[in-house]
Write an enzyme that holds these catalytic residues in place. Structure first.
Site, PDB file in Angstrom:
ATOM      1  N   ASP A 192     -23.576 -27.104  -1.010  1.00 49.72           N
ATOM      2  CA  ASP A 192     -22.473 -28.079  -1.042  1.00 49.72           C
ATOM      3  C   ASP A 192     -22.374 -28.814  -2.372  1.00 49.72           C
ATOM      4  O   ASP A 192     -21.940 -29.969  -2.427  1.00 49.72           O
ATOM      5  CB  ASP A 192     -22.620 -29.109   0.088  1.00 49.72           C
TER       6      ASP A 192
ATOM      7  N   LYS B 240     -33.354 -23.029   2.792  1.00 47.56           N
ATOM      8  CA  LYS B 240     -32.469 -22.832   3.936  1.00 47.56           C
ATOM      9  C   LYS B 240     -32.063 -21.367   4.064  1.00 47.56           C
ATOM     10  O   LYS B 240     -31.497 -20.788   3.148  1.00 47.56           O
ATOM     11  CB  LYS B 240     -31.229 -23.715   3.757  1.00 47.56           C
TER      12      LYS B 240
END
Length: 429
Positions: free
Chosen positions: A45, A137
């Site tokens: 992000d 992640k």
């Protein structure tokens, strides 16, 4: 000839199928048998304007800006998708979501993941003798055979999905605020929680197949990632084998860690501090590469998609790509959209002695490179590689390829036209 080599190398990273063109290493002379290391750092992000080298208003990325000055910066690089799982699937397979089967994010409750008939970059490189590691992640399936250790990675340390998908003891900054994991009477957590807050499961931290911490302490996660990444580089370098390290950061996804986050003089408060924390982490990895394998390591930094605009001041900057038309209509120009701010991301390449320093490139402008699996007839005398060692795919047959010529050191040279799309044909099923 040297510049042509570099041009070919960097076209190969378009759309985050970034290293598939590099898995053939037909070298000659003294370079025969020397395989480069690969370090991929993927921010989460992060906006195009969050990189200081891209956007003068940003002053929080000193290490990344230094990396840009010492390497090549791509100003028009686009992620393969504007959400997490599809973008990551494309990075590891070199194939767009409509072809690799990942078009939506996986959830905590998902029992599937990246289709098992898709071949990952880690699998290909491991077959070529590489040590492979993944830190951070995953978000491509966390049950059974979808786990990273079964998708080509010798070592895994990280979380199975986004760190807002499960409660923690240190929830950090988010909109809406999320509570810490429930404690107490043993009746279990309430299922009536705010949107985007997950209290039904405590976020786990894995080391290989074992959960080593649950719930995760987010305030210490960045340092743990830095330690594990530097340890992997050290051990892999000492082994004498080439290595692939894929680091998928928690930054800049919410919740932003509450540790050492304080207001700065420009009023960005937690976001600016979290950006500096991420920058320090990248600096630690880059410094370790410099001390152990500087001359033979290709380091690539980019983002999975644009910033999460709905998080307001906890979201990053799209720079000039604000999308005035759609914002006037009440929409967003960022993550989860196909507007430019949703998929135009920072991108840096660093390889001392190979990548020219302090170069800004628009070479990837509107290029689409999707190196799919299969054998290309014109690629002899290439050794077995990703193109002929992958498992069959369930995707429809590809168009006939538009190809260049076999280039130096086993790379494909560019076709003779500027705006191009190259597809590699899969074997018939």
């Amino acid at each position: 000839m040297g510049w042509l080599f570099l041009k070919v190398l960097f076209v190969g990273v378009t759309l985050l199928g970034c290293l598939y063109p590099l898995v053939d290493f037909c070298c000659s002379g003294d370079t025969r048998g020397q395989k480069p290391n690969f370090v991929i750092i993927l921010a989460d992000d992060m906006g195009w304007g969050d990189l200081g080298a891209n956007w003068a208003e940003t002053k929080d990325t000193a290490n990344l800006d230094e990396m840009a000055a010492e390497g090549m910066r791509f100003v028009d690089f686009h992620a393969a998708a504007s959400t997490c799982s599809p973008s990551r699937a494309s990075l590891l397979t070199g194939r767009l979501g409509l072809r690799n089967g990942v078009t939506h994010n996986f959830a905590v409750t998902s029992v599937g993941g990246l289709p098992l008939n898709e071949t990952t970059l880690a699998e290909v490189l491991r077959q070529a003798g590489y040590v492979t590691g993944m830190i951070g992640k995953w978000h491509l399936g966390h049950h059974g055979s979808y786990h990273p250790n079964f998708r080509g990675f010798d070592y895994y340390f990280g979380i199975p999905y986004s760190h807002d998908m499960g409660c923690t003891d240190t929830p950090g900054y988010n909109h809406p605020p999320c509570p810490a994991c429930p404690r107490g009477d043993g009746d279990g957590p309430s299922r009536t929680h705010e949107r985007d807050c997950y209290t039904d499961v405590a976020l786990p931290l894995y080391e290989n197949l074992n959960i080593v911490e649950q719930p995760v302490n987010l305030s210490g996660l960045a340092q743990k990632y830095a330690e594990k990444a530097t340890q992997f580089i050290q051990h892999a370098s000492a082994s004498g084998r080439p290595f692939l390290l894929y680091v998928a950061l928690a930054h800049m996804h919410v919740p932003l860690s509450g540790t050492r986050l304080s207001a700065d003089r420009r009023g960005r408060r937690p976001y600016g501090a979290a950006l500096r924390e991420m920058d320090r982490l990248v600096g630690q990895i880059k410094d370790k590469v410099g001390r152990t394998a500087r001359e033979n390591t290709f380091l690539w930094f980019t983002g999975d998609n644009g910033p999460w605009a709905q998080k307001c001041e906890l979201a990053g900057s799209v720079g000039p790509f604000t999308g005035s038309w759609q914002t006037r209509q009440g929409g967003s120009a960022a993550k989860q959209t196909t507007w430019e701010g949703g998929h135009r991301v920072p991108a840096l390449a660093y390889w001392p002695g190979t990548v020219p320093i302090n170069v800004t490139s628009t070479a990837l402008l509107r290029c689409c490179f999707t190196p799919t699996v299969g054998r290309l007839e014109s690629m002899e005398p290439f050794r077995p590689s990703a193109w002929n060692n992958t498992r069959p795919s369930t995707s429809p047959a590809e168009p006939k390829p538009v190809t260049g010529r076999s280039g130096p050191r086993g790379f494909m040279s560019l076709p003779s036209f500027l705006t191009w799309k190259r597809m590699l044909r899969k074997p018939s099923l």
